[in-house]
Design a protein around this motif. Sequence first.
Motif, PDB file in Angstrom:
ATOM      1  N   GLU A  61      71.888  10.872  86.003  1.00  0.00           N
ATOM      2  CA  GLU A  61      70.796  10.115  86.591  1.00  0.00           C
ATOM      3  C   GLU A  61      70.016   9.326  85.544  1.00  0.00           C
ATOM      4  OE1 GLU A  61      71.235  13.277  86.660  1.00  0.00           O
ATOM      5  OE2 GLU A  61      71.304  14.046  88.700  1.00  0.00           O
TER       6      GLU A  61
ATOM      7  N   SER B 272      69.315  11.566  94.323  1.00  0.00           N
ATOM      8  CA  SER B 272      70.763  11.679  94.165  1.00  0.00           C
ATOM      9  C   SER B 272      71.373  12.191  95.475  1.00  0.00           C
ATOM     10  CB  SER B 272      71.075  12.619  93.004  1.00  0.00           C
ATOM     11  OG  SER B 272      70.331  13.814  93.137  1.00  0.00           O
TER      12      SER B 272
ATOM     13  N   LYS C  25      69.273  16.468 102.665  1.00  0.00           N
ATOM     14  CA  LYS C  25      69.551  17.091 101.362  1.00  0.00           C
ATOM     15  C   LYS C  25      69.137  18.549 101.295  1.00  0.00           C
ATOM     16  CE  LYS C  25      68.749  15.678  97.312  1.00  0.00           C
ATOM     17  NZ  LYS C  25      69.161  15.179  96.026  1.00  0.00           N
TER      18      LYS C  25
ATOM     19  N   SER D 123      74.926  16.461  91.064  1.00  0.00           N
ATOM     20  CA  SER D 123      74.819  15.126  91.648  1.00  0.00           C
ATOM     21  C   SER D 123      76.215  14.552  91.851  1.00  0.00           C
ATOM     22  CB  SER D 123      74.012  14.218  90.727  1.00  0.00           C
ATOM     23  OG  SER D 123      72.740  14.769  90.506  1.00  0.00           O
TER      24      SER D 123
ATOM     25  N   ASN E 146      73.300  14.358  96.935  1.00  0.00           N
ATOM     26  CA  ASN E 146      73.962  15.660  96.926  1.00  0.00           C
ATOM     27  C   ASN E 146      73.090  16.631  97.701  1.00  0.00           C
ATOM     28  OD1 ASN E 146      72.377  15.078  94.236  1.00  0.00           O
ATOM     29  ND2 ASN E 146      72.133  17.270  94.682  1.00  0.00           N
TER      30      ASN E 146
HETATM   31 MG    MG Z   1      68.765  14.859  92.060  1.00  0.00          MG
END
Ligand code: MG
Length: 526
Positions: A175, A138, A51, A146, A140
Amino acid sequence: MKTKIINENELNIACDLLKNDEVVALPTETVYGLGANALSANALQKIFIAKGRPSDNPLIVHISNFSDLDFLTSSIPKNAKLLMDKFWPGALTIIFPKSQNVPLEISRGLDTIAIRFPSHKTMLDVISNCGFPIAAPSANISGRPSTTCFEHVFDDLNGKVSGIVKGDISKIGLESTVIDLTRTPPVLLRPGGITLEQLRDVLGEVLVDTSINSKISDTKKVSSPGMKYRHYAPKAPLTVVSGNAFKCADYISKIATKNTGILAFDEFSFENSEVLHFGSINNQETQAQLLFAKLREFDNTNVTEILAMCPTCDGLGLATTNRLKKSAGFLETKIQGKVFGLTGRSGAGKSTVSKFFAKKGFKIIDCDKIYSNLLETSSLLIDELHKNFDDCFESGKLNRQKLSSIVFNNSQKLKLLNNITFKYIKQEVENIILSTDTDVILDAPLLFEANFDIYCDKIFGVIANEDTIISRLSLRDAEKNILNRLKNQKNNSFFIQSCDIIIENNSSLQALEDFILKGDFYEFIT
Ligand code: MG
Ligand code: TXA
């Protein structure tokens, strides 16, 4: 790295990868998550690398069973049980005091742990099958919006993770809510799928962390490290335009160019700009669900700036607004002046209510008065009425009494009359709303029929008992006319259903004022 695309009917592939300390993106009901074994330091490090996640940002641990809590937490507060009963499985993450068993890579120096019991079947099956809890931020690249569908996960993480499970579109689209129960009173750290109102219904007092509504400097110590980073950002800089939606749309239309991206409610259209709609003004679920996808969609256009209309902060709107503001780095243009609709049956006492608000400094737009003025001043309106209701004109002058008695006995004609008059009243109403910065009361008996609800931040319905209404009206009109007029109007239950706030006006002026001033109502609108 080769990324395996995994269908939901071959989850054993995902589980094998996870058991081998690999990271796999997984669908959840909130947003897609980037999963790894929450008990393996080796696996957890790979999440941070894939990430590009700042190393001080702790992870949420996902469980598929209430009994998994004992291993991960050192104690379970009483109020956590209340929340878990009500909202798990679901979009709520709870901060607990952590146990000794939690790896350093999860909590990143905090002595707490964030835990969520998701409701998405795929995610639950994977956790159960693996036999260990799954950490999942998340899915992304850090800083980007996200992901809420497989394609967006693929765009961000193909080549960076071992697998992506190809699931459905995320139902909620934002989220989970994060609440800290290690403090008293509990603190909302991140608004999300479960609303602040829902939490307060269960817990009573819940504080709201300041990072939700304002920018936190990078050096400040915060309760939830994730809250301080610029997040969810599309490539073009974004400005949130907040305030009355109609006024915001007018402001945006005046400054937008062909290179401006506009994120708008479905009700508003703009010419010559790149417009993306994210749901109707009153549909908070759709706004939440579409927000991240629309922010990403702007990246496929040539826009050099984005202006976004902003939902209100109640219900799910608090979460959507928070994500929008964060994606704007809290850059916000606030448009002054709210509009409150005021409607109800004739004789319910709207004018008394509007007099009260006039005294308090609100500007009153009285649609009945506008109509009467237009009949004196607008030759266009008179011409159109003449064409359609010729027999109501006597030596060039409109007999309003006669017009009323015709239309109140013929619904087709009433509709025709309304179509004509609404058009002219609308222009006046819009001019007044757009030319004032003060809060406005829009007094319109036919507010909904005329679609004037589009102008309103909130709508007040004034209701009174039928007997009270008739006795009030009999002071100004003959009984036959009154009954005819009322027959053509919506009843009290319509207003109770359609308005945001109901004001009962059965007795004295004093009682009415007491009613308006009591409770949170007046505070809420001023
Ligand atoms: Mg996040
Ligand atoms: O809906 C969700 O929660 C998604 C899906 C995949 O479950 N996950 C998610 O994770 O949004 P992430 O990492 O993007 O956001 C986790 C947030 C961050 O703001 C982080 O700082 C905060 O939770 N957090 C994690 N552990 C914490 C702790 N012990 N105390 C306070 N905040 C914590």
